[in-house]
Design an enzyme around this catalytic site. Structure first.
Site, PDB file in Angstrom:
ATOM      1  N   GLY A 171      13.502   4.484  -4.336  1.00  0.00           N
ATOM      2  CA  GLY A 171      14.806   5.061  -4.013  1.00  0.00           C
ATOM      3  C   GLY A 171      15.660   5.194  -5.267  1.00  0.00           C
TER       4      GLY A 171
ATOM      5  N   ILE B   6       8.902  -5.193  -5.596  1.00  0.00           N
ATOM      6  CA  ILE B   6       8.101  -6.386  -5.308  1.00  0.00           C
ATOM      7  C   ILE B   6       6.903  -5.998  -4.438  1.00  0.00           C
ATOM      8  CG2 ILE B   6       9.252  -7.174  -3.192  1.00  0.00           C
ATOM      9  CD1 ILE B   6       9.265  -9.992  -4.531  1.00  0.00           C
ATOM     10  N   ASP B   7       7.062  -4.919  -3.658  1.00  0.00           N
ATOM     11  CA  ASP B   7       5.982  -4.477  -2.769  1.00  0.00           C
ATOM     12  C   ASP B   7       4.842  -3.785  -3.521  1.00  0.00           C
ATOM     13  OD1 ASP B   7       7.667  -5.368  -0.808  1.00  0.00           O
ATOM     14  OD2 ASP B   7       8.186  -3.396  -0.013  1.00  0.00           O
TER      15      ASP B   7
ATOM     16  N   ILE C   3      10.711 -15.986  -1.750  1.00  0.00           N
ATOM     17  CA  ILE C   3       9.831 -15.420  -2.781  1.00  0.00           C
ATOM     18  C   ILE C   3      10.623 -14.482  -3.693  1.00  0.00           C
ATOM     19  CG2 ILE C   3       7.870 -13.855  -3.136  1.00  0.00           C
ATOM     20  CD1 ILE C   3       6.646 -14.994  -0.558  1.00  0.00           C
ATOM     21  N   ARG C   4      11.452 -13.650  -3.083  1.00  0.00           N
ATOM     22  CA  ARG C   4      12.196 -12.661  -3.873  1.00  0.00           C
ATOM     23  C   ARG C   4      13.151 -13.285  -4.879  1.00  0.00           C
ATOM     24  NH1 ARG C   4      14.609  -7.661  -0.550  1.00  0.00           N
ATOM     25  NH2 ARG C   4      16.493  -8.862  -0.830  1.00  0.00           N
TER      26      ARG C   4
ATOM     27  N   GLY D 191      16.357  -3.871  -3.608  1.00  0.00           N
ATOM     28  CA  GLY D 191      16.113  -5.277  -3.284  1.00  0.00           C
ATOM     29  C   GLY D 191      15.834  -6.123  -4.520  1.00  0.00           C
TER      30      GLY D 191
ATOM     31  N   MET E  92       6.321  -9.911   2.369  1.00  0.00           N
ATOM     32  CA  MET E  92       6.949  -8.605   2.149  1.00  0.00           C
ATOM     33  C   MET E  92       5.925  -7.494   2.113  1.00  0.00           C
ATOM     34  SD  MET E  92       9.441  -9.958  -0.640  1.00  0.00           S
ATOM     35  CE  MET E  92       8.157 -11.112  -0.858  1.00  0.00           C
ATOM     36  N   GLY E  93       6.395  -6.294   2.329  1.00  0.00           N
ATOM     37  CA  GLY E  93       5.528  -5.115   2.333  1.00  0.00           C
ATOM     38  C   GLY E  93       5.961  -4.197   3.444  1.00  0.00           C
TER      39      GLY E  93
ATOM     40  N   GLY F 137      22.354   1.989  -0.964  1.00  0.00           N
ATOM     41  CA  GLY F 137      23.343   3.041  -0.706  1.00  0.00           C
ATOM     42  C   GLY F 137      24.216   3.291  -1.915  1.00  0.00           C
TER      43      GLY F 137
HETATM   44  N1  LIG Z   1      16.623   9.985  -2.113  1.00  0.00           N
HETATM   45  C1  LIG Z   1      17.554   9.361  -2.826  1.00  0.00           C
HETATM   46  N2  LIG Z   1      18.377  10.061  -3.632  1.00  0.00           N
HETATM   47  C2  LIG Z   1      19.321   9.438  -4.356  1.00  0.00           C
HETATM   48  N3  LIG Z   1      19.526   8.110  -4.358  1.00  0.00           N
HETATM   49  C3  LIG Z   1      18.732   7.361  -3.584  1.00  0.00           C
HETATM   50  C4  LIG Z   1      17.706   7.929  -2.771  1.00  0.00           C
HETATM   51  N4  LIG Z   1      17.098   6.941  -2.098  1.00  0.00           N
HETATM   52  C5  LIG Z   1      17.724   5.792  -2.468  1.00  0.00           C
HETATM   53  N5  LIG Z   1      18.688   6.033  -3.360  1.00  0.00           N
HETATM   54  C6  LIG Z   1      19.595   5.063  -3.961  1.00  0.00           C
HETATM   55  O1  LIG Z   1      18.857   4.142  -4.761  1.00  0.00           O
HETATM   56  C7  LIG Z   1      19.368   2.828  -4.613  1.00  0.00           C
HETATM   57  C8  LIG Z   1      18.300   1.861  -4.240  1.00  0.00           C
HETATM   58  O2  LIG Z   1      17.506   2.377  -3.184  1.00  0.00           O
HETATM   59  P1  LIG Z   1      16.688   1.415  -2.213  1.00  0.00           P
HETATM   60  O3  LIG Z   1      15.829   2.259  -1.368  1.00  0.00           O
HETATM   61  O4  LIG Z   1      17.640   0.497  -1.535  1.00  0.00           O
HETATM   62  O5  LIG Z   1      15.858   0.470  -3.173  1.00  0.00           O
HETATM   63  P2  LIG Z   1      14.619   0.760  -4.113  1.00  0.00           P
HETATM   64  O6  LIG Z   1      15.111   1.551  -5.268  1.00  0.00           O
HETATM   65  O7  LIG Z   1      14.205  -0.577  -4.518  1.00  0.00           O
HETATM   66  O8  LIG Z   1      13.616   1.515  -3.309  1.00  0.00           O
HETATM   67  C9  LIG Z   1      20.474   2.901  -3.591  1.00  0.00           C
HETATM   68  O9  LIG Z   1      21.721   2.869  -4.262  1.00  0.00           O
HETATM   69  C10 LIG Z   1      20.265   4.227  -2.896  1.00  0.00           C
HETATM   70  O10 LIG Z   1      21.459   4.842  -2.480  1.00  0.00           O
HETATM   71  O1  LIG Z   2      17.068  -6.540   0.872  1.00  0.00           O
HETATM   72  P1  LIG Z   2      16.778  -6.195   2.289  1.00  0.00           P
HETATM   73  O2  LIG Z   2      17.644  -5.062   2.739  1.00  0.00           O
HETATM   74  O3  LIG Z   2      16.786  -7.367   3.180  1.00  0.00           O
HETATM   75  O4  LIG Z   2      15.339  -5.573   2.323  1.00  0.00           O
HETATM   76  C1  LIG Z   2      14.147  -6.231   2.415  1.00  0.00           C
HETATM   77  C2  LIG Z   2      13.108  -5.292   1.862  1.00  0.00           C
HETATM   78  O5  LIG Z   2      13.211  -5.232   0.505  1.00  0.00           O
HETATM   79  C3  LIG Z   2      11.939  -5.288  -0.107  1.00  0.00           C
HETATM   80  O6  LIG Z   2      11.918  -6.451  -0.879  1.00  0.00           O
HETATM   81  C4  LIG Z   2      11.683  -4.061  -0.896  1.00  0.00           C
HETATM   82  O7  LIG Z   2      12.837  -3.711  -1.560  1.00  0.00           O
HETATM   83  P2  LIG Z   2      12.995  -2.313  -2.256  1.00  0.00           P
HETATM   84  O8  LIG Z   2      12.882  -1.231  -1.233  1.00  0.00           O
HETATM   85  O9  LIG Z   2      14.333  -2.399  -2.838  1.00  0.00           O
HETATM   86  O10 LIG Z   2      11.924  -2.237  -3.289  1.00  0.00           O
HETATM   87  C5  LIG Z   2      10.930  -5.323   0.995  1.00  0.00           C
HETATM   88  O11 LIG Z   2       9.905  -6.169   0.706  1.00  0.00           O
HETATM   89  C6  LIG Z   2      11.750  -5.695   2.183  1.00  0.00           C
HETATM   90  O12 LIG Z   2      11.359  -4.900   3.234  1.00  0.00           O
HETATM   91 MG   LIG Z   3      11.977   1.075  -1.986  1.00  0.00          MG
END
Ligand SMILES: Nc1ncnc2c1ncn2[C@@H]1O[C@H](COP(=O)(O)OP(=O)(O)O)[C@@H](O)[C@H]1O
Ligand SMILES: O=P(O)(O)OC[C@H]1O[C@](O)(COP(=O)(O)O)[C@@H](O)[C@@H]1O
Ligand SMILES: [Mg+2]
Length: 568
Positions: A263, A291-292, A450-451, A173, A335-336, A237
């Site tokens: 992730g 951001i969370d 905010i984001r 995000g 957010m959160g 993804g």
């Molecule tokens: N367990 C995991 N193993 C490998 N890649 C992951 C995993 N979880 C998330 N990702 C990859 O990391 C990227 C961002 O993950 P996401 O959950 O959307 O955001 P954030 O990194 O902010 O938590 C995406 O491309 C996703 O496919």
């Molecule tokens: O970008 P999307 O898929 O609308 O997701 C919103 C979510 O992203 C967030 O900003 C957190 O993002 P990340 O998981 O990428 O850190 C949350 O605050 C909110 O739940």
């Molecule tokens: Mg995350």
């Protein structure tokens, strides 16, 4: 030297294992950097990737990174964590180094030595043995505890400037400050290390194999810190380790900077493992973005301050609306997903909030001690009220249908703000109080506003330091790490520490107690839950040796006192 930095003494037995696992001496042996042309096109093996493979032949001694324990490995756990034990309970959770599996890499003098701006700084280079404690509150007899390697420029670097082919990717995000981090990585590579090849990966992880790259020059990034979002684009993804590492090899990339949340850092850990398995001279370095504020170990994440500041503006607007009407209710969703830090800090900062609801603190609507009873009471007292709700709060109350996930596997949430505003209307209007008086609920969801904003001044400086630290680590040959601020100091943290848990508001800590006392809201905990929480804490306290500091820096005695603060 600052007292929060612990430098290993040469006479300590610890120095032996560190010297073995983290070389800092100039190597006279070793192959020179590949001079073949780099490939930017579709996958084909060129001279540079062949030569990197040749350099990679790992020696048995080097592939054992001298770790003293093997628990909790990175990603799928192929490689042992580097843990070094010292006197008095000192533990260094070290980060990997390229020489752990490429033992004969040549070193070069750090070009910063000749940089007029930095050459005058006394002790500009960080001592390779400097480490930073995870906990700074200690008792006379408490063990020294976990430390992380201090970030910063090293006297010797493992890359020649001309050899570096860096890339930057942003995933997950949006968060204020992403562009500042991109700008400062580029600027550090160019201005401090004389690097001339920096690529931007377009649109998150899948951009490695599905999109073209962007050339990042000082000109391109010059004023991007004034803009929100990320100039590189981002996505959820699309993480395919093999395809990503194939692309890294094909493009001749040898420094990968990955900006993203939990992730993303999990994905970065997998990339690091694959790079290491293939024996490539490629650094994989992460910069935590959330951001969370839900990433553990670090003091706070960049963009968080900006988000709290902006959230306050929404709260202020809700307050103005609520106060101007009769029995007005201003409801703000923030957010959160799993952690209520933005809601908690914005509430504490604003002082206009009557009730703050976060995922970590369960609540219920109806009946004695419930939210609706509190709303009615507060309206009777003040004639208006402001409620702040984090998006992940109360999810269990909204729907029992099987939860869906986004492309990254994150749970898709129900709209708690809409649900609350409807429930407040439907449930409160029939009561005698509301039949006599009007009430209007104003619901604001400023999350995407905010984001999208650029980071504020303090986040900009923070992003700059994070980016610089990250680049210094890569140039010094460290890999498999996330740059992070620990107790006000920049450090290198092994990936597995960043991804093993999520940072959450601890509702038995003083900060949440401060919030409860500032809003004077009930804890919404039913007596049974309070008893369970107390029991859990009691058991955790009893399991700790006397005087031992617990995860949050408190002792068993603190915990016992805190237990009393949990209100029914
Ligand atoms: N367990 C995991 N193993 C490998 N890649 C992951 C995993 N979880 C998330 N990702 C990859 O990391 C990227 C961002 O993950 P996401 O959950 O959307 O955001 P954030 O990194 O902010 O938590 C995406 O491309 C996703 O496919
Ligand atoms: O970008 P999307 O898929 O609308 O997701 C919103 C979510 O992203 C967030 O900003 C957190 O993002 P990340 O998981 O990428 O850190 C949350 O605050 C909110 O739940
Ligand atoms: Mg995350």
């Amino acid at each position: 030297m600052d007292s929060s930095i612990f430098s290993l003494h040469p006479s300590s037995p610890l120095i032996l294992s560190l010297a073995a696992s983290c070389p800092n001496s100039t190597c006279s042996l070793g192959l020179s950097s590949p001079s073949g042309s780099f490939s930017f096109g579709p996958r084909h093996l060129d001279f540079s990737s062949v030569s990197r493979r040749l350099m990679a032949a790992p020696s048995p001694a080097a592939s054992d990174n001298k770790a003293t324990t093997a628990n909790g490995g990175v990603g799928n756990g192929l490689f042992k964590p580097k843990i070094v034990n010292g006197d008095y309970g000192y533990v260094l959770e070290d980060v990997p180094h390229l020489t752990d599996y490429l033992p004969n890499l040549p070193t070069h003098s750090n070009p910063l030595q000749d940089n007029p701006a930095y050459s005058v700084v006394k002790q500009y280079f960080v001592d390779v043995d400097d480490t930073v404690p995870q906990r700074i509150v200690v008792h006379k007899d408490s063990p020294r505890g976990v430390h992380f390697r201090r970030a910063g420029p090293r006297q010797k670097v493992y890359f020649d400037s001309d050899e570096v082919q860096a890339c930057i990717v942003t995933c997950g995000g949006l968060c204020p400050g992403l562009n500042t981090v991109i700008r400062e990585i580029v600027s550090t590579l160019y201005s401090m290390y004389g690097v001339r090849k920096v690529l931007g990966i377009d649109g998150g992880y899948r951009g490695f194999y599905a999109r073209n790259t962007i050339d990042l020059t000082l000109k391109v990034v010059n004023d991007i810190h004034k803009r929100g979002g990320t100039i590189l684009g981002t996505s959820r993804g699309g993480h395919d380790t093999k395809k990503i590492v194939d692309s890294i090899e094909d493009r001749g990339i040898n420094q990968v900077y990955i900006i993203g949340g939990d992730g993303t850092q999990k994905g970065a850990a997998l990339i690091y493992e694959e790079v290491r398995r293939r024996g490539l001279k490629v650094v994989v370095a992460g910069i935590p973005k959330t951001i969370d504020n839900d990433i553990p170990v670090i003091d706070k994440s960049f963009g968080f301050d900006t988000a709290v500041e902006e959230a306050q503006r929404a709260i202020n607007a809700a307050h103005v609306e609520a106060e101007s009407g009769e029995n007005g209710i201003g409801l703000v969703k923030l957010m959160g997903r799993y952690s209520g830090f933005i809601a908690m800090y914005a509430t504490l900062a604003s002082r206009d909030v009557d009730c703050c609801l976060i995922p970590e603190s369960p609540f219920f609507l109806k009946g004695e001690g419930g939210l609706l009873e509190f709303v009615e009471k507060r309206l009777k007292e003040s004639g208006h009220m402001v409620i702040v709700v984090a998006e992940g709060a109360g999810q269990e109350l909204i729907s029992e249908t099987k939860s869906m996930t986004d492309a990254s596997g994150n749970k898709l949430l129900q709209d708690v703000g809409l649900w609350l505003s409807q429930n407040i209307k439907v449930c409160l209007l029939p009561t005698p109080f509301f039949i006599l008086f009007n009430s209007k609920t104003m619901f604001a969801d400023p999350t995407y506003m905010i984001r999208a904003i650029p980071s504020n001044a303090s986040d900009n400086v923070y992003c700059t330091l994070l980016a610089q630290s990250c680049v210094h680590g890569a140039m010094a040959g460290y890999t498999g790490y996330t740059s992070g601020l620990v107790n006000g100091r920049q450090t290198y943290i092994p990936f597995y520490r960043i991804i093993e848990t999520q940072n959450k508001v601890v509702i038995t800590d003083r900060m949440w107690a401060r919030l409860l006392s500032s809003t004077n809201q009930p804890s919404f905990m039913c007596p049974k839950l309070v008893a369970e929480k107390r029991k859990e804490m009691q058991m955790a306290t009893e399991a700790q040796p006397s005087g031992q500091l617990m995860d949050d820096g408190n002792t068993g005695a603190d915990k016992k006192a805190a237990n009393k603060e949990v209100r029914a």
